[in-house]
Design an enzyme around this catalytic site. Structure first.
Site, PDB file in Angstrom:
ATOM      1  N   LYS A 146      60.282  71.964  37.423  1.00  0.00           N
ATOM      2  CA  LYS A 146      59.558  72.673  38.481  1.00  0.00           C
ATOM      3  C   LYS A 146      59.918  74.153  38.465  1.00  0.00           C
ATOM      4  CE  LYS A 146      59.713  68.214  40.222  1.00  0.00           C
ATOM      5  NZ  LYS A 146      58.338  67.844  40.307  1.00  0.00           N
ATOM      6  N   TRP A 165      59.954  60.821  47.694  1.00  0.00           N
ATOM      7  CA  TRP A 165      61.026  60.818  46.684  1.00  0.00           C
ATOM      8  C   TRP A 165      62.306  60.211  47.250  1.00  0.00           C
ATOM      9  CZ3 TRP A 165      59.491  60.630  42.065  1.00  0.00           C
ATOM     10  CH2 TRP A 165      58.299  61.267  41.702  1.00  0.00           C
ATOM     11  N   ASP A 219      68.975  65.675  46.294  1.00  0.00           N
ATOM     12  CA  ASP A 219      67.963  65.813  45.253  1.00  0.00           C
ATOM     13  C   ASP A 219      67.297  67.168  45.471  1.00  0.00           C
ATOM     14  OD1 ASP A 219      65.747  65.766  43.635  1.00  0.00           O
ATOM     15  OD2 ASP A 219      64.926  63.870  44.404  1.00  0.00           O
TER      16      ASP A 219
END
Ligand code: PMP
Length: 366
Positions: A201, A103, A177
């Site tokens: 999530k 990511w 993030d």
């Protein structure tokens, strides 16, 4: 709930059962309004009360200082990969990225279009199994910000214990993030210039992206920044510049309420540690039958990747687990093996069941 499975998906992921049931009970007629949240005007007093409570509960949970804005946006964390440099940089500006998984790597690639990102540390050659020691990289003094991914969802690598690098650049801005460990533990928000996370999530359905940003960083977007990516527009309009993802925000609000009822993020973290511990113990005590490649000190409490020594059994493992109502255990296509995502809403019973299954499976195949 007999018909529910234990869902180990990385996201969209399992949500708390009581939250789903509450949403169900309010679906048809929210709070006597005669309509569902999906049907409400985003400017009506009902929805305003929903978004304001969601924000205020999130502020309580994370103890967000008043000099930070909370934005409820769309486009996923992926959109933030572009929004960050568009809002915080000029095209010539250098930005530092520590890349501990795919990511972070994606964030760099997107930033390349809008600024001059430098990868100052990458775990790629070690297959993303590490977090660097903070002496192991050199920051650029002129960098506009330092970017990290607090938890790499695919590789299961997490910055631990509120131990984040200081941004040693002129601005001192650290950006994180937190998509896959958002609200899984307390975070010292004041250490960050920007925290961003996709909701799907730990805190809600996909379609909501939460940005927590220090107010003084708002208002300097590059001139060609699309209006939807300009933090100033969303801040000035309390996330209601255009039609927001109303139902998703409502669901996030229910989750925040639930996390507060559980006693807040310290309690939540305690549960998450316990769940991760029993799963990692099962892996480490399997005599090599199961293996987790991630360095022990940085193993994620949220995403647990593991492989089988006898790789040819992986398909059977996943199939047999599914028969026992444990689903979505297949690892990401880029790394293979298995991955159990055990976010806040995965009950301890789910992890215990998985561990018992792993032991049985091992006994059958020794
Ligand atoms: N960052 C991390 C750490 C992620 O786990 C994900 C999604 N799995 C993303 C970014 C991308 O998020 P989205 O799909 O919401 O754009």
């Amino acid at each position: 709930q007999q018909d529910r499975v234990f869902n180990f998906a990385a996201g969209p992921a399992t949500l708390p059962e009581n939250v789903l049931l509450k949403a169900q009970s309010e679906l048809y007629n929210w709070n006597g309004s005669g309509m569902s949240v999906m049907e409400m005007s985003h400017r009506g007093k009902e929805f305003l009360s929903i978004i304001q409570k969601a924000e205020s509960d999130l502020r309580t949970l994370l103890q967000i200082p008043s000099e930070y804005s909370v934005l409820f946006l769309q486009g996923g964390a992926t959109t933030q990969f572009a929004a960050l440099p568009l809002n915080l940089c000029t095209p010539q500006d250098t930005v530092d990225y520590i890349v501990t998984g795919s990511w972070g790597d994606k964030a760099v690639k997107e930033a390349q279009k809008y600024c001059n990102p430098k990868v100052i540390w990458s775990g790629k050659s070690e297959k993303y199994t590490k977090i660097p020691s903070f002496d192991d990289f050199q920051q650029n003094p002129d960098a506009r910000y330092l970017h990290i991914c607090a938890n790499e969802t695919i590789h299961g690598v997490e910055f631990k214990d509120n131990n984040y690098p200081n941004a040693k650049n002129a601005t001192g801005i650290l950006v994180a993030d937190m998509s896959s460990n958002f609200c899984s533990k307390p975070v010292e928000v004041s250490k960050f210039g920007v925290i961003y996370a996709g909701a799907q999530k730990n805190v809600g359905p996909s379609g909501v992206t939460i940005v927590i940003i220090r107010k003084d960083l708002i208002g300097n977007a590059q001139s060609f920044t699309p209006v939807m990516l300009d933090y100033k527009i969303h801040d000035e309009n309390n996330s209601l510049y255009n039609t927001p993802p109303c139902y998703g925000i409502y669901m996030c609000g229910l989750v925040f309420e639930d996390l507060l009822q559980q006693g807040g993020l310290k309690e939540v973290e305690k549960n998450n540690k316990k769940k991760a511990q029993i799963l990692f113990d099962a892996i480490d005590e399997s005599g090599g039958f199961y293996r987790c490649p991630v360095e022990k000190s940085v193993r994620s409490l949220m995403n647990v990747p593991f492989t089988l020594e006898k790789q040819e059994l992986e398909g059977e493992f996943i199939k047999e687990a599914a028969k026992e109502k444990m689903v979505q255990l297949k690892g990401h296509r880029s790394v293979g093996g298995m991955r159990a995502s055990i976010y806040n809403a995965m009950p301890l019973a789910g992890v215990e069941k998985l561990v018992a299954f792993m032991k049985d499976f091992q006994a059958k195949h020794m």
